[in-house]
Write a protein that holds these residues in place. Structure first.
Motif, PDB file in Angstrom:
ATOM      1  N   UNK A 153       0.841  -1.198   0.000  1.00 35.69           N
ATOM      2  CA  UNK A 153       0.000   0.000   0.000  1.00 35.69           C
ATOM      3  C   UNK A 153       0.872   1.241   0.000  1.00 35.69           C
ATOM      4  N   UNK A 154       0.305   2.312  -0.517  1.00 37.54           N
ATOM      5  CA  UNK A 154       0.959   3.615  -0.497  1.00 37.54           C
ATOM      6  C   UNK A 154      -0.100   4.679  -0.305  1.00 37.54           C
ATOM      7  N   UNK A 155       0.302   5.773   0.316  1.00 39.54           N
ATOM      8  CA  UNK A 155      -0.630   6.885   0.549  1.00 39.54           C
ATOM      9  C   UNK A 155       0.102   8.212   0.376  1.00 39.54           C
ATOM     10  N   UNK A 156      -0.597   9.205  -0.103  1.00 39.08           N
ATOM     11  CA  UNK A 156      -0.081  10.573  -0.116  1.00 39.08           C
ATOM     12  C   UNK A 156      -1.261  11.530  -0.302  1.00 39.08           C
ATOM     13  N   UNK A 159      -4.835  10.508  -1.429  1.00 35.55           N
ATOM     14  CA  UNK A 159      -4.869   9.323  -2.278  1.00 35.55           C
ATOM     15  C   UNK A 159      -4.230   8.124  -1.609  1.00 35.55           C
ATOM     16  N   UNK A 161      -3.395   3.655  -2.466  1.00 36.39           N
ATOM     17  CA  UNK A 161      -3.474   2.515  -3.382  1.00 36.39           C
ATOM     18  C   UNK A 161      -3.031   1.271  -2.632  1.00 36.39           C
ATOM     19  N   UNK A 226      -4.876  -3.378  -8.758  1.00 33.06           N
ATOM     20  CA  UNK A 226      -4.474  -2.349  -7.802  1.00 33.06           C
ATOM     21  C   UNK A 226      -5.714  -1.533  -7.496  1.00 33.06           C
ATOM     22  N   UNK A 237     -11.272   2.788  -7.369  1.00 35.97           N
ATOM     23  CA  UNK A 237     -11.175   2.265  -8.734  1.00 35.97           C
ATOM     24  C   UNK A 237     -10.176   1.125  -8.748  1.00 35.97           C
TER      25      UNK A 237
END
Lengths: 267, 66
Positions: A153-156, A159, A161, A226, A237
């Motif tokens: 996972x990643x966040x910024x 947002x 994902x 993803x 999405x």
């Protein structure tokens, strides 16, 4: 480890044991499971809290940092009184208080080339809650090499994902993102900002995926896609991700015989 | 012409390349991976890949925070 649940455990976990897809059998599987959480930050905090609450047998937490004031807006494992403490110590206190059933193993270190295989090999599932691309690629490559499932996972900003990788079965992180982006293109939470609740949403999905994987859900995992989340438009999405036969992490170079059999011409 | 961009219909000019569309959307190509009809298009091919009506384009950002 005992295969039977105590009366207290049955009461503690009753609301998830009631869920038909989990049940008592699922609860016992969680008791026997070992999960590593990489990073006790924005993603690792909610993921570790939910996993501990759910009764994972052993939870490993690896993080080299100490708690800072600017972490507290999103890293909900840590409190104001923890400022200056190693994050893994703060995490161990909170998770142990939440659920003393859970064995907490801590690593006050950075996951690096020299320790990644040894640490990851001891777990059934890995939650990647790291805050940088080198670690994200290292988690992917090591887990793929060892055949251990994980959730990326990643966040910024607003947002997030996430995707789940089951080595040997599904596409890996590197099938989509071949290599880390050029350093000048990188936006970190430190530089670009992040809303704490966005980290909570994605970290909770990571814990959900770990629980689903460990209790034997065969369908519906976040594999070969993803999931992206944009809190600004409040839209999720799913992007299909194909396993890349030429992937430098999970692809196997085809043998001459295979190439002849499939008529492949060096696609 | 109409394409599907990240799952949503979008009207764009005919004959646009992926590179031109990214520029129009003010997206730096170094920050994204692009999938056209489920296949990844390498960064080097963004300029030479022209979009057609009905194409499904996914523009996926690198997101590295945690």
């Amino acid at each position: 480890m005992s295969m039977r649940l105590t009366t207290d455990q049955i009461e503690r976990y009753s609301r998830q044991i009631m869920v038909p897809d989990l049940g008592g059998k699922g609860q016992i599987r969680l008791r026997q499971a070992r999960v590593l959480v990489v990073g006790a930050g924005g993603l690792g905090s909610p993921a570790a809290l939910y996993l501990a609450a759910a009764g994972i047998g052993t939870l490993g937490i690896i993080d080299p940092d100490r708690v800072e004031l600017s972490n507290l807006q999103r890293q909900i494992l840590h409190a104001t009184t923890d400022i200056g403490r190693p994050k893994v110590d703060s995490a161990k206190t909170k998770l142990g208080a939440l659920n003393p059933d859970v064995q907490i193993d801590v690593y006050p270190a950075r996951l690096e080339d020299h320790n990644a295989s040894e640490i990851i090999a001891g777990y059934d599932f890995v939650i990647d809650g790291s805050d940088n691309f080198p670690t994200k690629f290292l988690v992917n490559d090591t887990a793929v090499k060892l055949g251990i499932a994980f959730n990326h996972a990643g966040i910024v900003r607003l947002q997030g994902q996430t995707m789940t990788v089951i080595p040997g079965k599904s596409a890996c992180y590197r099938c989509l993102f071949k290599e880390p982006p050029p350093p000048e293109e990188i936006l970190s939470c430190q530089q670009a900002g992040i809303l704490g609740a966005v980290a909570g949403t994605i970290g909770s999905i990571q814990a959900t995926e770990a629980i689903k994987y460990l209790t034997g859900f065969e369908e519906g995992l976040l594999t070969d896609r993803l999931l992206t989340y944009d809190a600004k438009t409040m839209k999720f999405h799913s992007v299909d991700v194909k396993k890349d036969p030429g992937c430098s992490a999970c692809g196997k170079p085809a043998t001459t015989a295979q190439k002849l059999a499939t008529g492949a011409s060096g696609d | 012409m109409k394409i599907h961009l990240n799952g949503e219909e979008k009207e764009i000019a005919d004959g646009l390349s992926i590179a031109q569309l990214l520029e129009e959307l003010q997206i730096r190509s170094g920050r994204v991976v692009v999938e056209l009809n489920r296949d990844i298009v390498s960064r080097e091919a963004h300029g030479s890949t022209l979009l057609k009506g009905g194409d499904a384009l996914e523009v996926v950002h690198f997101v590295g925070g945690g």
